[in-house]
Design a protein around this motif. Structure first.
Motif, mmCIF file in Angstrom:
data_model
loop_
_atom_site.group_PDB
_atom_site.id
_atom_site.type_symbol
_atom_site.label_atom_id
_atom_site.label_comp_id
_atom_site.label_asym_id
_atom_site.label_seq_id
_atom_site.Cartn_x
_atom_site.Cartn_y
_atom_site.Cartn_z
ATOM 1 N N ARG A 188 0.837 -1.198 0.000
ATOM 2 C CA ARG A 188 0.000 0.000 0.000
ATOM 3 C C ARG A 188 0.879 1.258 0.000
ATOM 4 O O ARG A 188 0.689 2.166 -0.795
ATOM 5 N N TYR A 189 1.871 1.259 0.882
ATOM 6 C CA TYR A 189 2.746 2.431 0.970
ATOM 7 C C TYR A 189 3.520 2.632 -0.335
ATOM 8 O O TYR A 189 3.604 3.750 -0.857
ATOM 9 N N ALA A 190 4.064 1.532 -0.885
ATOM 10 C CA ALA A 190 4.878 1.646 -2.107
ATOM 11 C C ALA A 190 4.049 2.173 -3.278
ATOM 12 O O ALA A 190 4.552 2.921 -4.113
ATOM 13 N N LEU A 191 2.773 1.815 -3.330
ATOM 14 C CA LEU A 191 1.935 2.245 -4.452
ATOM 15 C C LEU A 191 1.340 3.631 -4.214
ATOM 16 O O LEU A 191 0.832 4.266 -5.126
ATOM 17 N N MET A 192 1.395 4.091 -2.968
ATOM 18 C CA MET A 192 0.742 5.345 -2.626
ATOM 19 C C MET A 192 1.686 6.540 -2.690
ATOM 20 O O MET A 192 1.271 7.661 -2.919
ATOM 21 N N ARG A 193 2.979 6.300 -2.498
ATOM 22 C CA ARG A 193 3.869 7.395 -2.116
ATOM 23 C C ARG A 193 4.232 8.379 -3.226
ATOM 24 O O ARG A 193 4.817 9.411 -2.948
ATOM 25 N N VAL A 194 3.930 8.028 -4.490
ATOM 26 C CA VAL A 194 4.260 8.940 -5.589
ATOM 27 C C VAL A 194 2.988 9.657 -6.044
ATOM 28 O O VAL A 194 1.926 9.039 -6.128
ATOM 29 N N HIS A 195 3.102 10.945 -6.342
ATOM 30 C CA HIS A 195 1.948 11.726 -6.780
ATOM 31 C C HIS A 195 1.226 11.031 -7.940
ATOM 32 O O HIS A 195 1.869 10.496 -8.845
ATOM 33 N N TYR A 196 -0.094 11.036 -7.908
ATOM 34 C CA TYR A 196 -0.854 10.207 -8.850
ATOM 35 C C TYR A 196 -0.666 10.572 -10.314
ATOM 36 O O TYR A 196 -0.890 9.746 -11.194
ATOM 37 N N ARG A 197 -0.235 11.813 -10.593
ATOM 38 C CA ARG A 197 -0.060 12.164 -12.011
ATOM 39 C C ARG A 197 1.357 11.892 -12.512
ATOM 40 O O ARG A 197 1.676 12.174 -13.664
ATOM 41 N N ARG B 36 -4.776 11.399 13.442
ATOM 42 C CA ARG B 36 -5.535 12.192 12.475
ATOM 43 C C ARG B 36 -5.045 11.917 11.045
ATOM 44 O O ARG B 36 -5.840 11.608 10.167
ATOM 45 N N ILE B 37 -3.728 12.012 10.834
ATOM 46 C CA ILE B 37 -3.272 11.817 9.453
ATOM 47 C C ILE B 37 -3.343 10.352 9.037
ATOM 48 O O ILE B 37 -3.490 10.037 7.863
ATOM 49 N N ASN B 38 -3.298 9.450 10.008
ATOM 50 C CA ASN B 38 -3.375 8.030 9.655
ATOM 51 C C ASN B 38 -4.785 7.612 9.227
ATOM 52 O O ASN B 38 -4.962 6.574 8.605
ATOM 53 N N ASN B 39 -5.781 8.449 9.513
ATOM 54 C CA ASN B 39 -7.110 8.178 8.949
ATOM 55 C C ASN B 39 -7.046 8.230 7.430
ATOM 56 O O ASN B 39 -7.815 7.569 6.733
ATOM 57 N N VAL B 40 -6.131 9.035 6.916
ATOM 58 C CA VAL B 40 -5.965 9.154 5.469
ATOM 59 C C VAL B 40 -4.975 8.096 4.963
ATOM 60 O O VAL B 40 -5.220 7.420 3.971
ATOM 61 N N LEU B 41 -3.862 7.947 5.684
ATOM 62 C CA LEU B 41 -2.812 7.040 5.200
ATOM 63 C C LEU B 41 -3.153 5.567 5.415
ATOM 64 O O LEU B 41 -2.880 4.730 4.577
ATOM 65 N N ASP B 42 -3.723 5.272 6.575
ATOM 66 C CA ASP B 42 -3.979 3.899 7.010
ATOM 67 C C ASP B 42 -2.730 3.029 6.866
ATOM 68 O O ASP B 42 -2.727 2.038 6.151
ATOM 69 N N LEU B 43 -1.682 3.430 7.551
ATOM 70 C CA LEU B 43 -0.406 2.727 7.420
ATOM 71 C C LEU B 43 0.087 2.151 8.741
ATOM 72 O O LEU B 43 1.200 1.658 8.823
ATOM 73 N N GLU B 44 -0.735 2.226 9.772
ATOM 74 C CA GLU B 44 -0.224 1.749 11.046
ATOM 75 C C GLU B 44 -0.196 0.225 11.079
ATOM 76 O O GLU B 44 -1.051 -0.440 10.512
ATOM 77 N N ILE B 45 0.796 -0.265 11.771
ATOM 78 C CA ILE B 45 0.943 -1.715 11.894
ATOM 79 C C ILE B 45 -0.278 -2.264 12.639
ATOM 80 O O ILE B 45 -0.845 -1.597 13.493
#
Ligand SMILES: [Zn+2]
Length: 474
Positions: free
Chosen positions: A299-308, A408-417
């Protein structure tokens, strides 16, 4: 900082204005999977971008209604079912199921609705829309009995792709295999039944047949979100002809502007090349999980680059993703140790005061979902607070405030273990593993690690000691 997105239609950054007069509700349509095979990681890059979009809008107080269609009848699904010698519905069902498994592994929020093209309600709607288009002169039935959209009668055709109709003829971009069409660019709304279709088909005023892929989306989008939609997303390869056709069909029927904001996610490359089965660089989610990576790492690897920006997927990048998440995990652990039982006292203190987190993370996302900048800000924050903790300058109350910022920001990222309860038998095995490592009996610790993995868990050594987590996909 304005809240803005890059609209493919205008090729401009535009301030975001939902249709809802209260400025509160947002309808989003996202083109979903064609269920003829397992989706690949390039597909999931787009779905994760859409997930981030939804979560950020929600974090900003919008109420999102998102629809993702399932394409369960088209050339590819029919061909697949024929080759597998099973009924179409049975063939597509297996790929629907693994799709839902995969989005769960990647923590992608489920859309509010997943309409399927073969649902009789939508087939009826497609037939009715095609009837309207014929009545308005925007469509015609050709000699091959199929019904085509007459693109010359829709002056805006090509506006989304910035495509010139004369080019369409000269480049041969559309396969010239349907000689009955008036114009090479006319696309099928209704495909007349032929032997290849077997028992797949529906009765219509134009004879037995099946819908074209484009009309499926127009019918489901307008049925569930209305004639005018706030945001329509997809991958860049959907722009032409699929989304161009969706506009022509929907606006041809309703006479209203179909979509306010078109967002398109760039390609995913693998080792700098287009992903293809022949190059051996074609990966599904289980392929990456099989290399030992977890759903949240992917999830993190596919998310981290700007979508455009095109995203280059590499194994090195996966290792970096793991490292980055490890830094987040370690930081959270340190903060929790410092915070102890303290709770974030006053959320108002989250902004303004020196050294306490403000809204830079959200503001970066307000700017056309600039995740790279948002994550840059997160890691800068981690560096700074770690330094402050090294100097013992962070007290329990401020550690608690940082933790509530993260929440708060993890509601968007959802990256917590995962913090699921660890069953006692797993905890026992993990403890034995630690003892074996302390006794330098690495053979035994490897055996215990494999045992844990086989039970769907994994143990990892960190500065703070062993971490035991559930294996993604297990
Ligand atoms: Zn679509």
């Amino acid at each position: 900082m304005p809240f803005r997105f890059f609209n493919t239609y205008s090729r401009q950054l535009e301030e975001f204005q939902p249709r809802d007069p209260g400025g509160h509700e947002v309808g989003i349509y996202t083109c979903g999977p064609t269920v003829y095979s397992r989706a690949h990681i390039g597909n999931f890059r787009a779905y994760i971008f859409e997930d981030l979009l939804q979560r950020h809008l929600e974090a900003r107080g919008f109420k999102v209604h998102r629809v993702m269609n399932i394409t369960d009848v088209d050339d590819k699904t029919i061909r697949g079912a024929r080759q597998a010698r099973v009924p179409l519905a049975k063939f597509t069902e297996q790929f629907k199921q693994v799709f839902f498994q995969d989005i769960e592994t990647l923590r992608i929020k489920r859309a509010d609705e997943f309409p399927a093209a073969t649902d009789q309600r939508y087939i009826d709607r497609m037939i009715s829309m095609i009837g309207t288009l014929i009545a308005r002169g925007l469509a015609y039935q050709a000699e091959d009995k199929s019904v085509y959209f007459r693109i010359n009668k829709f002056p805006n055709y090509g506006k989304l792709a910035h495509f010139d109709l004369t080019q369409l003829q000269s480049t041969g971009r559309v396969k010239h295999d349907e000689y009955d069409k008036e114009h090479v660019g006319d696309f099928a709304l209704w495909k007349a039944w032929d032997e290849e279709d077997g028992d797949v088909g529906w009765e219509s005023p134009w004879g037995r047949g099946r819908p074209g892929w484009h009309i499926e989306c127009s019918a489901m989008a307008t049925a569930l979100l209305g004639d005018e939609i706030d945001i329509h997303c997809g991958g860049v390869d959907n722009i032409f002809p699929h989304h161009e056709a969706e506009i022509a069909q929907s606006e041809g029927v309703t006479g209203k502007k179909f979509v306010r904001l078109w967002l398109h996610c760039a390609h995913l490359l693998v080792d700098g090349q287009k992903m293809s089965k022949s190059l051996g660089n074609f990966y599904t989610l289980p392929d990456v999980l099989a290399k030992g990576y977890t759903g949240r790492e992917i999830r993190y690897a596919l998310m981290r680059v700007h979508y455009r920006t095109p995203l280059n997927f590499t194994w090195e990048g996966m290792r970096e993703a793991r490292e980055s998440l490890g830094r987040i995990d370690d930081w959270l652990q340190r903060l929790r140790d410092v915070a102890g039982s303290a709770r974030a006292d006053d959320p108002g203190k989250l902004s303004g005061k020196r050294g306490v987190p403000a809204y830079q993370f959200e503001e970066a996302l307000d700017d056309d979902l600039n995740i790279s900048a948002a994550l840059g800000f997160l890691f800068e924050t981690i560096r700074e607070t770690n330094r402050a903790m090294d100097r013992q300058e962070v007290d329990a109350a401020s550690a608690a405030r940082w933790l509530s910022w993260w929440e708060r920001i993890n509601n968007v990222l959802d990256l917590e273990i995962e913090t699921a309860q660890i069953p006692s038998e797993i905890a026992k095995l993990a403890e034995e593993r630690v003892q074996a490592r302390l006794a330098k009996d690495f053979r035994k610790s490897d055996v215990l690690r494999d045992k844990l993995n086989a039970l769907g868990w994994e143990a990892r050594d960190t500065k703070e000691g062993q971490k035991v987590t559930r294996r993604a996909g297990a």
